[in-house]
Design a protein around this motif. Structure first.
Motif, PDB file in Angstrom:
ATOM      1  N   GLY A 133      18.128  56.281  35.929  1.00 48.38           N
ATOM      2  CA  GLY A 133      18.061  55.429  36.818  1.00 48.38           C
ATOM      3  C   GLY A 133      18.117  53.743  36.259  1.00 48.38           C
ATOM      4  N   LEU A 134      18.791  53.791  35.142  1.00 49.25           N
ATOM      5  CA  LEU A 134      19.443  52.402  35.061  1.00 49.25           C
ATOM      6  C   LEU A 134      20.283  51.592  35.563  1.00 49.25           C
ATOM      7  CD1 LEU A 134      18.848  51.508  31.169  1.00 49.25           C
ATOM      8  CD2 LEU A 134      17.539  50.669  33.490  1.00 49.25           C
ATOM      9  N   SER A 160      28.015  50.129  35.461  1.00 47.34           N
ATOM     10  CA  SER A 160      27.736  50.727  34.339  1.00 47.34           C
ATOM     11  C   SER A 160      26.687  50.717  33.645  1.00 47.34           C
ATOM     12  CB  SER A 160      29.305  50.371  33.837  1.00 47.34           C
ATOM     13  OG  SER A 160      28.934  49.220  33.611  1.00 47.34           O
ATOM     14  N   VAL A 161      26.453  51.262  33.497  1.00 49.58           N
ATOM     15  CA  VAL A 161      25.099  51.729  32.301  1.00 49.58           C
ATOM     16  C   VAL A 161      25.041  52.344  30.605  1.00 49.58           C
ATOM     17  CG1 VAL A 161      22.722  52.330  31.779  1.00 49.58           C
ATOM     18  CG2 VAL A 161      23.352  50.967  34.698  1.00 49.58           C
ATOM     19  N   GLU A 162      24.743  51.441  29.900  1.00 47.34           N
ATOM     20  CA  GLU A 162      24.836  52.224  28.757  1.00 47.34           C
ATOM     21  C   GLU A 162      23.513  52.377  27.973  1.00 47.34           C
ATOM     22  OE1 GLU A 162      27.759  51.611  25.039  1.00 47.34           O
ATOM     23  OE2 GLU A 162      26.420  50.124  24.692  1.00 47.34           O
ATOM     24  N   ILE A 163      23.216  53.702  27.685  1.00 48.75           N
ATOM     25  CA  ILE A 163      21.667  53.667  27.024  1.00 48.75           C
ATOM     26  C   ILE A 163      21.670  54.078  25.346  1.00 48.75           C
ATOM     27  CG2 ILE A 163      19.447  54.958  27.053  1.00 48.75           C
ATOM     28  CD1 ILE A 163      19.780  53.682  30.010  1.00 48.75           C
ATOM     29  N   ASP A 164      20.608  53.388  24.759  1.00 46.57           N
ATOM     30  CA  ASP A 164      21.178  53.526  23.706  1.00 46.57           C
ATOM     31  C   ASP A 164      19.532  54.452  23.329  1.00 46.57           C
ATOM     32  OD1 ASP A 164      19.868  53.464  20.705  1.00 46.57           O
ATOM     33  OD2 ASP A 164      19.701  51.992  20.834  1.00 46.57           O
ATOM     34  N   ILE A 165      19.951  55.873  23.133  1.00 46.00           N
ATOM     35  CA  ILE A 165      19.665  57.311  22.336  1.00 46.00           C
ATOM     36  C   ILE A 165      18.195  57.205  22.303  1.00 46.00           C
ATOM     37  CG2 ILE A 165      19.293  59.861  22.570  1.00 46.00           C
ATOM     38  CD1 ILE A 165      20.566  58.644  25.054  1.00 46.00           C
ATOM     39  N   SER A 166      18.382  56.448  20.853  1.00 41.22           N
ATOM     40  CA  SER A 166      17.187  56.058  20.285  1.00 41.22           C
ATOM     41  C   SER A 166      16.030  55.331  20.507  1.00 41.22           C
ATOM     42  CB  SER A 166      18.023  55.719  18.684  1.00 41.22           C
ATOM     43  OG  SER A 166      18.129  54.422  18.881  1.00 41.22           O
ATOM     44  N   SER A 167      16.488  54.965  21.326  1.00 42.16           N
ATOM     45  CA  SER A 167      15.265  54.200  22.003  1.00 42.16           C
ATOM     46  C   SER A 167      14.001  54.551  22.943  1.00 42.16           C
ATOM     47  CB  SER A 167      15.913  52.875  22.862  1.00 42.16           C
ATOM     48  OG  SER A 167      16.087  53.835  24.317  1.00 42.16           O
ATOM     49  N   PHE A 168      14.600  56.001  22.612  1.00 43.00           N
ATOM     50  CA  PHE A 168      13.703  56.863  23.782  1.00 43.00           C
ATOM     51  C   PHE A 168      12.232  57.209  23.399  1.00 43.00           C
ATOM     52  CE2 PHE A 168      12.600  61.748  24.753  1.00 43.00           C
ATOM     53  CZ  PHE A 168      12.528  61.497  26.668  1.00 43.00           C
ATOM     54  N   ASP A 169      11.473  57.174  24.111  1.00 40.44           N
ATOM     55  CA  ASP A 169      10.154  56.797  23.983  1.00 40.44           C
ATOM     56  C   ASP A 169       9.283  58.030  24.250  1.00 40.44           C
ATOM     57  OD1 ASP A 169       7.935  56.234  22.331  1.00 40.44           O
ATOM     58  OD2 ASP A 169       7.138  54.624  23.953  1.00 40.44           O
ATOM     59  N   LEU A 170       8.552  58.645  24.172  1.00 46.26           N
ATOM     60  CA  LEU A 170       7.911  60.011  24.182  1.00 46.26           C
ATOM     61  C   LEU A 170       6.167  59.193  24.200  1.00 46.26           C
ATOM     62  CD1 LEU A 170       9.133  63.633  23.399  1.00 46.26           C
ATOM     63  CD2 LEU A 170       8.485  61.911  25.443  1.00 46.26           C
ATOM     64  N   PHE A 174      18.409  49.440  26.989  1.00 40.82           N
ATOM     65  CA  PHE A 174      19.557  49.178  27.402  1.00 40.82           C
ATOM     66  C   PHE A 174      20.874  48.804  27.907  1.00 40.82           C
ATOM     67  CE2 PHE A 174      16.284  48.696  31.159  1.00 40.82           C
ATOM     68  CZ  PHE A 174      16.428  48.119  31.449  1.00 40.82           C
ATOM     69  N   ASN A 175      21.781  48.687  28.626  1.00 46.01           N
ATOM     70  CA  ASN A 175      22.293  47.504  28.699  1.00 46.01           C
ATOM     71  C   ASN A 175      23.410  47.824  30.203  1.00 46.01           C
ATOM     72  OD1 ASN A 175      22.499  45.486  26.523  1.00 46.01           O
ATOM     73  ND2 ASN A 175      23.684  47.039  25.713  1.00 46.01           N
ATOM     74  N   ALA A 176      23.369  46.665  31.071  1.00 50.92           N
ATOM     75  CA  ALA A 176      24.121  47.166  32.284  1.00 50.92           C
ATOM     76  C   ALA A 176      24.753  46.365  33.102  1.00 50.92           C
ATOM     77  CB  ALA A 176      23.192  47.588  33.122  1.00 50.92           C
ATOM     78  N   ALA A 201      28.944  54.326  37.859  1.00 50.50           N
ATOM     79  CA  ALA A 201      29.753  54.369  39.251  1.00 50.50           C
ATOM     80  C   ALA A 201      31.435  54.446  39.774  1.00 50.50           C
ATOM     81  CB  ALA A 201      28.775  53.230  40.464  1.00 50.50           C
ATOM     82  N   SER A 202      31.397  55.540  40.443  1.00 50.88           N
ATOM     83  CA  SER A 202      32.683  55.590  41.135  1.00 50.88           C
ATOM     84  C   SER A 202      32.691  55.234  42.792  1.00 50.88           C
ATOM     85  CB  SER A 202      33.279  56.649  41.141  1.00 50.88           C
ATOM     86  OG  SER A 202      32.183  57.807  41.711  1.00 50.88           O
ATOM     87  N   SER A 203      31.285  55.389  43.176  1.00 50.27           N
ATOM     88  CA  SER A 203      31.397  54.475  45.186  1.00 50.27           C
ATOM     89  C   SER A 203      29.582  54.157  45.328  1.00 50.27           C
ATOM     90  CB  SER A 203      31.500  55.916  45.802  1.00 50.27           C
ATOM     91  OG  SER A 203      31.225  55.561  46.826  1.00 50.27           O
ATOM     92  N   ILE A 204      29.311  53.455  46.399  1.00 50.65           N
ATOM     93  CA  ILE A 204      28.484  52.502  46.737  1.00 50.65           C
ATOM     94  C   ILE A 204      28.710  52.024  47.872  1.00 50.65           C
ATOM     95  CG2 ILE A 204      26.615  51.030  46.178  1.00 50.65           C
ATOM     96  CD1 ILE A 204      27.929  50.880  43.215  1.00 50.65           C
ATOM     97  N   LYS A 205      28.491  53.828  49.030  1.00 49.88           N
ATOM     98  CA  LYS A 205      27.733  53.603  49.876  1.00 49.88           C
ATOM     99  C   LYS A 205      26.641  53.129  50.448  1.00 49.88           C
ATOM    100  CE  LYS A 205      32.453  55.771  50.154  1.00 49.88           C
ATOM    101  NZ  LYS A 205      32.367  57.720  50.720  1.00 49.88           N
TER     102      LYS A 205
END
Length: 194
Positions: A16-17, A75-85, A58-60, A112-116
């Motif tokens: 999503g990010l 590009s997006v980078e997600i911190d996996i340890s921030s996952f919250d259930l 996350f960072n974008a 992303a490699s393509s945005i159209k």
């Protein structure tokens, strides 16, 4: 919630990010998400019951030109340890080796490699995004639709990316059983950028 549920939600958040970052307006050189108003969630089914989770960190980085979306980058980078259930014990469990293996794979990324512009869509509001999603050390090419709308002075980016958890080894060993936790995961994102 099960470990798989937690993992699925993390995946949703990541995707999503990434998708949101890909559709910034032409005047925005760098995506600055308003995290208080933005969210990335994953929805999956455990014993056929929908479960939802989110990533808190996350960072974008996005460089988007609405006049030439094909030249855009995201590009997006997600911190996996921030996952919250929603439960500390479930959160701890999904970070284990069988699920996200957060100790070895601390980040999930999308580039992303393509945005159209999407075919037959209102100009400037719908896009098709293609890129590389990496979760738990496994990289695949993904594609998803992205919608962009204005809300006051902010841009809102929304979309859903379907993935399969087993493609990324989320849920190893006994957790590969898709009758308990479904293979299909929907990564949903709502990103607000000022």
């Amino acid at each position: 919630m099960t470990f798989t549920q937690l993992l699925l939600r993390n995946t949703t958040f990541c995707v999503g990010l990434m998708a949101l970052g890909a559709a910034l307006p032409a005047h925005a050189a760098q995506l600055k998400p308003d995290l208080a108003k933005s969210n990335v969630t994953i929805v999956f089914k455990q014993l056929n019951v929908p479960v939802e989770a989110k990533f808190k960190k996350f960072n974008a980085a996005v460089d988007f030109n609405s006049a030439q979306p094909e030249a855009s980058k995201a590009s997006v980078e997600i911190d996996i340890s921030s996952f919250d259930l929603g439960d500390p014990e479930y959160n701890k469990e999904v970070l284990k080796k069988e699920w996200f293996n957060a100790q070895q794979f601390a980040k999930a990324t999308f580039v992303a490699s393509s945005i159209k512009p999407a075919a037959a869509a209102a100009a400037g509001s719908k896009y098709d995004v293609t890129g590389k999603l990496t979760i738990k050390g496994k990289t695949t090419e993904v594609r998803f639709p992205l919608s962009v709308k204005k809300d006051g002075n902010a841009q809102v980016f929304e979309g859903t990316l379907p993935i399969k958890r087993l493609t990324y080894n989320i849920g190893e060993g006994e957790w590969q059983d898709t009758s308990i936790v479904a293979d299909e995961i929907a990564i949903k994102f709502h990103l607000v950028a000022n």
